[in-house]
Motif scaffolding. Structure first.
Motif, mmCIF file in Angstrom:
data_model
loop_
_atom_site.group_PDB
_atom_site.id
_atom_site.type_symbol
_atom_site.label_atom_id
_atom_site.label_comp_id
_atom_site.label_asym_id
_atom_site.label_seq_id
_atom_site.Cartn_x
_atom_site.Cartn_y
_atom_site.Cartn_z
ATOM 1 N N GLY A 165 0.823 -1.211 0.000
ATOM 2 C CA GLY A 165 0.000 0.000 0.000
ATOM 3 C C GLY A 165 0.853 1.255 0.000
ATOM 4 O O GLY A 165 0.563 2.221 -0.721
ATOM 5 N N ASP A 166 1.921 1.248 0.793
ATOM 6 C CA ASP A 166 2.846 2.380 0.843
ATOM 7 C C ASP A 166 3.478 2.615 -0.529
ATOM 8 O O ASP A 166 3.610 3.754 -0.996
ATOM 9 C CB ASP A 166 3.926 2.101 1.889
ATOM 10 C CG ASP A 166 4.913 3.241 2.044
ATOM 11 O OD1 ASP A 166 4.487 4.408 2.053
ATOM 12 O OD2 ASP A 166 6.131 2.968 2.147
ATOM 13 N N ALA A 167 3.858 1.524 -1.191
ATOM 14 C CA ALA A 167 4.463 1.636 -2.521
ATOM 15 C C ALA A 167 3.470 2.195 -3.532
ATOM 16 O O ALA A 167 3.789 3.119 -4.300
ATOM 17 C CB ALA A 167 4.964 0.265 -2.979
ATOM 18 N N LEU A 168 2.253 1.668 -3.542
ATOM 19 C CA LEU A 168 1.280 2.054 -4.560
ATOM 20 C C LEU A 168 0.732 3.463 -4.350
ATOM 21 O O LEU A 168 0.267 4.093 -5.303
ATOM 22 C CB LEU A 168 0.147 1.031 -4.604
ATOM 23 C CG LEU A 168 0.565 -0.366 -5.064
ATOM 24 C CD1 LEU A 168 -0.616 -1.330 -4.998
ATOM 25 C CD2 LEU A 168 1.144 -0.333 -6.469
ATOM 26 N N ARG A 169 0.794 3.970 -3.130
ATOM 27 C CA ARG A 169 0.378 5.359 -2.912
ATOM 28 C C ARG A 169 1.340 6.351 -3.556
ATOM 29 O O ARG A 169 1.012 7.528 -3.725
ATOM 30 C CB ARG A 169 0.231 5.642 -1.414
ATOM 31 C CG ARG A 169 -1.110 5.188 -0.836
ATOM 32 C CD ARG A 169 -1.315 5.677 0.582
ATOM 33 N NE ARG A 169 -0.446 4.975 1.512
ATOM 34 C CZ ARG A 169 -0.767 3.850 2.135
ATOM 35 N NH1 ARG A 169 -1.958 3.294 1.900
ATOM 36 N NH2 ARG A 169 0.059 3.260 2.970
ATOM 37 N N GLN A 170 2.519 5.879 -3.938
ATOM 38 C CA GLN A 170 3.508 6.757 -4.566
ATOM 39 C C GLN A 170 3.402 6.757 -6.089
ATOM 40 O O GLN A 170 4.064 7.561 -6.755
ATOM 41 C CB GLN A 170 4.917 6.327 -4.163
ATOM 42 C CG GLN A 170 5.175 6.405 -2.663
ATOM 43 C CD GLN A 170 6.546 5.858 -2.302
ATOM 44 O OE1 GLN A 170 7.572 6.386 -2.745
ATOM 45 N NE2 GLN A 170 6.572 4.797 -1.496
ATOM 46 N N VAL A 171 2.602 5.860 -6.652
ATOM 47 C CA VAL A 171 2.521 5.766 -8.109
ATOM 48 C C VAL A 171 1.244 6.419 -8.606
ATOM 49 O O VAL A 171 0.267 6.577 -7.877
ATOM 50 C CB VAL A 171 2.597 4.297 -8.593
ATOM 51 C CG1 VAL A 171 3.802 3.598 -8.007
ATOM 52 C CG2 VAL A 171 1.317 3.538 -8.273
ATOM 53 N N GLU A 172 1.273 6.805 -9.866
ATOM 54 C CA GLU A 172 0.072 7.293 -10.533
ATOM 55 C C GLU A 172 -0.139 6.460 -11.795
ATOM 56 O O GLU A 172 0.791 5.860 -12.323
ATOM 57 C CB GLU A 172 0.211 8.769 -10.900
ATOM 58 C CG GLU A 172 1.297 9.058 -11.911
ATOM 59 C CD GLU A 172 1.528 10.534 -12.186
ATOM 60 O OE1 GLU A 172 1.869 10.866 -13.341
ATOM 61 O OE2 GLU A 172 1.404 11.347 -11.260
ATOM 62 N N GLY A 173 -1.374 6.421 -12.247
ATOM 63 C CA GLY A 173 -1.656 5.646 -13.458
ATOM 64 C C GLY A 173 -2.581 4.488 -13.175
ATOM 65 O O GLY A 173 -3.447 4.557 -12.303
ATOM 66 N N ALA A 174 -2.390 3.405 -13.925
ATOM 67 C CA ALA A 174 -3.309 2.271 -13.872
ATOM 68 C C ALA A 174 -2.566 1.002 -13.499
ATOM 69 O O ALA A 174 -1.468 0.754 -13.989
ATOM 70 C CB ALA A 174 -3.981 2.082 -15.227
ATOM 71 N N TYR A 175 -3.178 0.196 -12.628
ATOM 72 C CA TYR A 175 -2.586 -1.097 -12.300
ATOM 73 C C TYR A 175 -3.640 -2.052 -11.764
ATOM 74 O O TYR A 175 -4.474 -1.706 -10.944
ATOM 75 C CB TYR A 175 -1.453 -0.960 -11.279
ATOM 76 C CG TYR A 175 -1.815 -0.210 -10.011
ATOM 77 C CD1 TYR A 175 -2.430 -0.848 -8.936
ATOM 78 C CD2 TYR A 175 -1.544 1.155 -9.891
ATOM 79 C CE1 TYR A 175 -2.763 -0.160 -7.783
ATOM 80 C CE2 TYR A 175 -1.872 1.849 -8.742
ATOM 81 C CZ TYR A 175 -2.478 1.191 -7.686
ATOM 82 O OH TYR A 175 -2.822 1.887 -6.550
ATOM 83 N N SER A 176 -3.623 -3.249 -12.301
ATOM 84 C CA SER A 176 -4.253 -4.408 -11.678
ATOM 85 C C SER A 176 -3.133 -5.404 -11.474
ATOM 86 O O SER A 176 -2.430 -5.762 -12.427
ATOM 87 C CB SER A 176 -5.352 -4.998 -12.569
ATOM 88 O OG SER A 176 -6.517 -4.206 -12.521
ATOM 89 N N LEU A 177 -2.954 -5.839 -10.222
ATOM 90 C CA LEU A 177 -1.808 -6.660 -9.841
ATOM 91 C C LEU A 177 -2.246 -7.973 -9.225
ATOM 92 O O LEU A 177 -3.259 -8.034 -8.517
ATOM 93 C CB LEU A 177 -0.935 -5.944 -8.803
ATOM 94 C CG LEU A 177 -0.482 -4.506 -9.048
ATOM 95 C CD1 LEU A 177 0.244 -3.989 -7.815
ATOM 96 C CD2 LEU A 177 0.414 -4.427 -10.264
#
Length: 490
Positions: free
Chosen positions: A163-175
């Motif tokens: 969650g900490d990592a993904l809060r830093q990214v922008e754009g689209a992701y399904s993982l």
């Protein structure tokens, strides 16, 4: 090499599909079957990573799932009751085994494997910052940025670190991720890229499309919610919502082209939506003609809808061969121009002397439409009208779709009338953006779009740190878009 699929080469390309399963004997076998069903989402490479609780096992290869994962010796090596997989279609960036997913790394608290559908629009900025902090990258994929952000997070526990990592990214992701704590599935807060959850017996499955569940005999449970993270392990399934709530913006083009017609996306049958699009198109742009002819195969459902609504008979005026590979070595330059007919050929006995309406899903560069119209005229059609089951594609996508830079999108610099002249059609019409929403059962709100329709409207749902979509003449945008596609070599 000569491309023998001239119609498909001028399409927007979805870059990947993901599949994950927890709690099944020979989990990798189910993943391989699921990836077969998702092959349309990525045809350049495929990979599977499995875990038996003590060790991780991986096999990644260039090419289709068939031929790489239909061998018993490979599946036996991918042992364990949990596995994830990925099919990849790269952009114009590097085509190399090091970019084939799932990506894997040994982190401080154990192994971490991730398969990603989408694009991070600030990946280059994050990569530069991580490099300055000492991170060493092994690929040119934006997905590896996620791994490094997880590795360097100061949080404890995989859910908090991810969650900490993904809060830093922008754009689209399904993982889908394999971790020491279990299988994790996650969808970005806007839900731009699809992800569904299913069950087969006691096993839990995540996949890009419901068709992958159908193929293995699983049943659909629900969509993974936008912004939701699900952890599956021996203790069961736990759902987390680690991101600020946002109004969902799922990709509208999944319904137009990307998803298989036998899938259900956002709770709606893709096949039925495409037929609805054709019906709306016939009402918005009526024409007198003898036949409605689909451009195979993606134009078929919309052509059926157009035919039913207009009363014009549906006919297969273009016949596709299903037994020709994507490329072949031409025997000589003299017959190079004949290669296109190996894949698609006009049904001349039907077409000659007739007025036809061609129905296709989109026009990107216009080169394909030019060939199709010429094929129909060469077959003796007296009139060739073209109807397109999406609005004009005027803007680049930065969320997981291989789109040419804006300067190469024909609709960005030509009117519909000029496009009709360019492809030599007697008439050309696109469904309106409002008509597309109606086909989906929505009333479009232009101020607060319910879906990501940026490729048609230029209304991007996120910030775009690494790219500038607003430059008109394509100069800066083309440079930035080219940087993105070179970097994002999924």
């Amino acid at each position: 090499m000569l491309t023998t699929n001239p119609f498909d080469d001028d399409k927007l390309r979805e870059e990947c599909g993901v599949f994950g399963i927890w709690g099944a004997d020979t989990a990798s076998s189910f993943v391989a079957l699921g990836l077969h069903a998702l092959q349309h989402r990525g045809q350049e490479a495929a990979g599977i990573v499995s875990s038996d609780g003590e060790h991780y096992h991986a096999h990644r290869a260039m090419g289709h799932v068939a031929g790489n994962f239909d061998r018993d010796d490979i599946i036996r090596k991918l042992s364990g009751r949990v596995a994830i997989g990925h099919v990849r279609y790269s952009t114009t960036g590097e085509t190399a085994l090091r970019n084939v997913q799932p990506l894997f790394a040994d982190l401080s608290d154990g192994g971490f494997a991730v398969a990603h559908n989408g694009n991070l629009s600030n990946a280059m900025t994050l990569r530069k910052a991580l490099n300055r902090r000492g991170s060493i990258f092994q690929s040119t994929s934006d997905t590896e940025v996620i791994i490094h952000l997880v590795a360097t997070s100061s949080k404890s526990g995989i859910i908090d670190r991810l969650g900490d990592a993904l809060r830093q990214v922008e754009g689209a992701y399904s993982l889908v991720c394999l971790t020491p704590e279990g299988l994790v599935a996650c969808r970005d807060p806007l839900g731009i890229r699809p992800l569904v959850m299913g069950k087969i017996g006691d096993a839990t499955i995540f996949a890009s499309e419901t068709v992958a569940l159908d193929v293995i005999g699983a049943h659909y449970i629900r969509d993974v919610e936008p912004g939701e993270m699900i952890l599956v392990n021996e203790a069961g399934e736990r759902s987390f919502h680690p991101f600020a709530k946002a109004a969902p913006r799922p990709c509208i083009f999944e319904h137009v082209y990307f998803a298989r017609p036998d899938s259900v996306v956002d709770g709606t049958s893709v096949y039925e939506v495409r037929k609805n699009i054709g019906a709306e198109l016939s009402r918005e742009a009526p024409i007198e003609a003898d036949f409605v002819v689909p451009v195979p195969d993606s134009g078929v459902p919309a052509a059926l809808g157009f035919s039913h609504a207009s009363g014009i008979p549906f006919e297969l005026g273009i016949i596709r061969s299903h037994y020709v590979g994507r490329t072949f070595i031409q025997p000589s330059q003299d017959v190079r121009h004949l290669g296109v007919k190996l894949k698609h050929n006009a049904n001349s006995a039907l077409i000659k002397g007739k007025r036809i309406v061609l129905v296709d899903d989109s026009i990107v560069r216009g080169t394909t439409s030019l060939k199709i119209v010429k094929m129909m005229r060469d077959a003796g059609a007296t009139e060739v009208h073209m109807r397109i089951a999406s609005p004009p594609t005027k803007h680049s996508c930065f969320y997981g779709v291989d789109t040419p830079e804006r300067s190469k999108l024909i609709a960005s610099h030509m009117s519909v009338e000029d496009m009709a002249k360019y492809i030599d059609a007697d008439s050309l019409a696109f469904i309106s953006i409002d008509g597309l929403y109606r086909a989906l059962g929505d009333n479009r709100d232009a101020d607060r779009p319910q879906r990501c329709d940026a490729c048609f409207t230029g209304n991007y749902p996120t910030t775009l740190t690494d790219c500038d979509p607003g430059t008109d003449e394509g100069t800066k945008e083309a440079e930035m878009a080219d940087q993105v596609v070179r970097f994002v070599a999924r």
